[in-house]
Design a protein around this motif. Structure first.
Motif, short mmCIF file in Angstrom:
data_model
loop_
_atom_site.label_atom_id
_atom_site.label_comp_id
_atom_site.label_asym_id
_atom_site.label_seq_id
_atom_site.Cartn_x
_atom_site.Cartn_y
_atom_site.Cartn_z
N LEU A 26 0.87 -1.19 0.00
CA LEU A 26 0.00 0.00 0.00
C LEU A 26 0.90 1.23 0.00
N HIS A 34 -7.29 7.55 3.25
CA HIS A 34 -7.46 6.22 2.69
C HIS A 34 -8.16 5.32 3.70
N SER A 205 -10.30 7.04 -1.29
CA SER A 205 -9.76 5.81 -1.87
C SER A 205 -9.86 4.70 -0.81
N THR A 207 -9.01 0.41 0.21
CA THR A 207 -8.46 -0.93 -0.03
C THR A 207 -9.39 -1.91 0.68
N VAL A 214 -5.44 -8.34 -0.60
CA VAL A 214 -6.22 -7.23 -1.14
C VAL A 214 -7.17 -7.77 -2.21
N GLU A 217 -8.79 -2.43 -4.83
CA GLU A 217 -8.48 -1.09 -4.30
C GLU A 217 -8.64 -0.05 -5.39
#
Ligand SMILES: Nc1ncnc2c1ncn2[C@@H]1O[C@H](COP(=O)(O)OP(=O)(O)OP(=O)(O)O)[C@@H](O)[C@H]1O
Length: 239
Positions: A26, A34, A205, A207, A214, A217
């Motif tokens: 990330l 985020h 944004s 994730t 993940v 994202e």
């Protein structure tokens, strides 16, 4: 050198035979807000703890301001400019709101500047009217705000918030959302949260974690309308 304020590179965390987080990366630039979401047990808190130094990754590396922080204590990482709010409250109930915020401010600033910062932060968070109250007598949502004030008092470049809206009333959640969007104008923010109405309110944004990896994202509107995300939240409201 890196352009990113925070970079997590290929983080993996094993607990015995359990792989809680598997090869997750990330990157976060200055001024970004985020969000990390995902179902229970997806690995969000473990990932968060690796970012903040509470856990040392089994493999992978965390860079903050271009420097590796692997193996550093949470206190050292905090001094480098990362503020952390965990799920466990870390305010002092027997002290007043002002004393709590002041204690956090003097860790980073000389006393005269700390006093000014303390007043400024209490005003910004909307708790000035509670300054003389002992934290122990406050409602849960108010205590959460005091803790947030202690996190931002030392002027961190990045704040990590683990479920900041937990246990708050609907009105408090709305207020907190507006506050975080405003705070993100002066520092970067990463939020781990379950409350989807809160996520929709603040996220730029996102994730999405699922089973330690993940899943998706990207920009909030795109992620929240992704069929894969809807599937892992089946039966729960996503967007
Ligand atoms: N200290 C630990 N020892 C062993 N297993 C752990 C430990 N911490 C987490 N796990 C396991 O790792 C996986 C990920 O857990 P984690 O708490 O990171 O998920 P999460 O997405 O934060 O969940 P929640 O939303 O419920 O808080 C789970 O299977 C959990 O049981």
């Amino acid at each position: 050198m890196t352009d990113y304020l925070l970079e997590a590179r290929n983080l993996t965390m094993r607990f015995g035979g359990v792989v809680a987080v598997r090869d997750v990366s990330l990157s976060l630039r200055e001024g970004e807000l985020h969000c990390l979401i995902g179902p229970n047990g997806a690995g969000k808190s473990t990932f968060f703890r690796m970012l903040s130094g509470q856990y040392r990754p089994t493999s992978g590396e965390v860079l903050f301001r271009g420097q590796s922080i692997n193996g550093q204590s949470s206190a050292k990482i905090a001094r480098a400019g990362m503020g952390i709010k965990t799920q466990v409250p870390s305010v002092f109930n027997a002290m007043t709101v002002r004393e709590n915020v002041m204690l956090a401010a003097v860790r980073a600033l000389p006393p005269n500047l700390a006093r000014r910062r303390c007043d400024e932060v209490m005003k910004r968070i909307g708790i000035s009217h509670l300054a003389a109250e002992k934290v122990g007598i406050l409602a849960h949502g108010q205590r959460q705000l005091v803790e947030l004030a202690t996190v931002i008092a030392p002027r961190p470049a990045l704040i990590l918030l683990d479920e900041p809206a937990a246990g708050m009333t609907g009105e408090e959640v709305e207020g907190l959302g507006d506050l975080l969007v405003e705070l993100a104008r002066s520092c970067s923010v990463i939020v781990v949260e379950h409350d989807m109405s809160f996520i929709r309110r603040i996220a730029r944004s996102i994730t999405v974690f699922n089973q330690g990896s993940v899943l998706v994202e990207g920009p909030a509107d795109q992620v929240l309308s992704d069929q894969r995300v809807r599937d892992v939240y089946l039966g729960r409201e996503v967007a």
